[in-house]
Design a protein around this motif. Structure first.
Motif, PDB file in Angstrom:
ATOM      1  N   GLY A 189      18.326  22.321  24.470  1.00  0.00           N
ATOM      2  CA  GLY A 189      19.240  23.722  24.084  1.00  0.00           C
ATOM      3  C   GLY A 189      20.354  23.503  25.230  1.00  0.00           C
ATOM      4  O   GLY A 189      21.023  24.135  24.370  1.00  0.00           O
ATOM      5  N   LYS A 198      19.236  26.706  17.579  1.00  0.00           N
ATOM      6  CA  LYS A 198      18.497  27.268  17.818  1.00  0.00           C
ATOM      7  C   LYS A 198      16.738  26.742  17.599  1.00  0.00           C
ATOM      8  O   LYS A 198      16.469  25.925  18.062  1.00  0.00           O
ATOM      9  N   GLU A 228      14.518  23.922  19.282  1.00  0.00           N
ATOM     10  CA  GLU A 228      13.367  23.403  19.431  1.00  0.00           C
ATOM     11  C   GLU A 228      12.207  22.254  18.505  1.00  0.00           C
ATOM     12  O   GLU A 228      11.011  22.149  19.312  1.00  0.00           O
TER      13      GLU A 228
END
Length: 255
Positions: free
Chosen positions: A73, A176, A180
């Motif tokens: 991220g 996001k 993940e």
């Protein structure tokens, strides 16, 4: 993620090239870039040094090609050492067991928990390939053996990207979710590695270099050794440690 083992890894224990010099090493750490889809004003911060929009993923792996830690991220423009600092500062972040360490490349500062090669000295394996290219001094010998061990992180990145081809281009999800997805696939990689050992994938070449300068925070976990030295003391101590390892290697290689 796989936890560090309490015994010396077989790859080190079973080779006189690596044992006893790297007996406390538990794996390698590096960053890799994965294409990302980002919208809005933040796009420029996700542009890596090649001009591509990406997320910078920091990973630690053991010598059995299993992920021990993954942090996804971060913006593609972020230096690997900055991402490492974040990984260490997180409550459930990267922990290095007392007396153990990871191998890193010269983009990271040399520390007792993160052993880096000598800068300005031959390092990459291809630099030593062919007749007449053997190490000529203790620094080159140290770098050659360091590179031979640290190569495991390049191999796992190659397997990971070959296995999960969704990462060849930017996944069409919210950012996001993209971050993940990396974590989920890393866990799936570990499962497949343990249950199937089906890692017959060509290792894709990588052209990634890390950045430098990092301030490593103190640990709060009692199971891990706190950092109480100044940056200068820590650097000097780590450099002396590295010199001693290289000297022992060179002396034993020439006896």
């Amino acid at each position: 993620m796989v936890r560090p083992g309490s015994t010396v890894p077989a790859k080190i224990r079973e080779s006189t090239r690596f044992y006893p010099y790297f007996k406390d090493c538990i794996g390698a750490i590096d960053g890799t870039h994965i294409p990302a889809s980002v919208k809005g004003r933040d796009v420029s911060s996700y542009r890596d040094r090649h001009g591509n929009i990406s997320q910078n993923v920091l990973a630690a792996c053991n010598f059995d090609l299993e992920f021990m830690y993954v942090l996804s991220g971060w913006e593609g423009s972020a230096h690997d050492s900055k991402v490492l600092s974040d990984a260490l500062a997180r409550k459930n972040g990267l922990k290095v067991p007392q007396g153990k360490y990871y191998l890193v490349d010269c983009g990271f500062p040399n520390r007792r928990k993160f052993l880096a090669p000598y800068r300005g000295v031959r390092y990459h394996l291809q630099d030593f390939a062919g007749h007449g290219n053997d190490p000529e001094n203790e620094k080159e010998l140290f770098n050659l053996r360091h590179a031979s061990l640290r190569n495991v992180i390049e191999r796992i990145f190659g397997i990971f990207k070959s296995r999960f081809t969704i990462f060849k281009s930017a996944p069409p999800f919210l950012f996001k979710t993209q971050a993940e997805l990396v974590l989920a696939c890393a866990a799936l990689h570990n499962f497949l590695r343990k249950e199937c050992r089906s890692d017959e994938f060509p290792v894709e070449p990588t052209d990634e270099s890390s950045s430098s300068s990092s301030v490593l925070p103190n640990y709060e976990d009692n199971d891990h050794e706190p950092i109480v030295q100044t940056q200068e003391q820590e650097r000097e101590d780590a450099n002396i440690w590295r010199t001693n390892i290289g000297s022992d290697m060179w002396r034993n290689a020439n006896n």
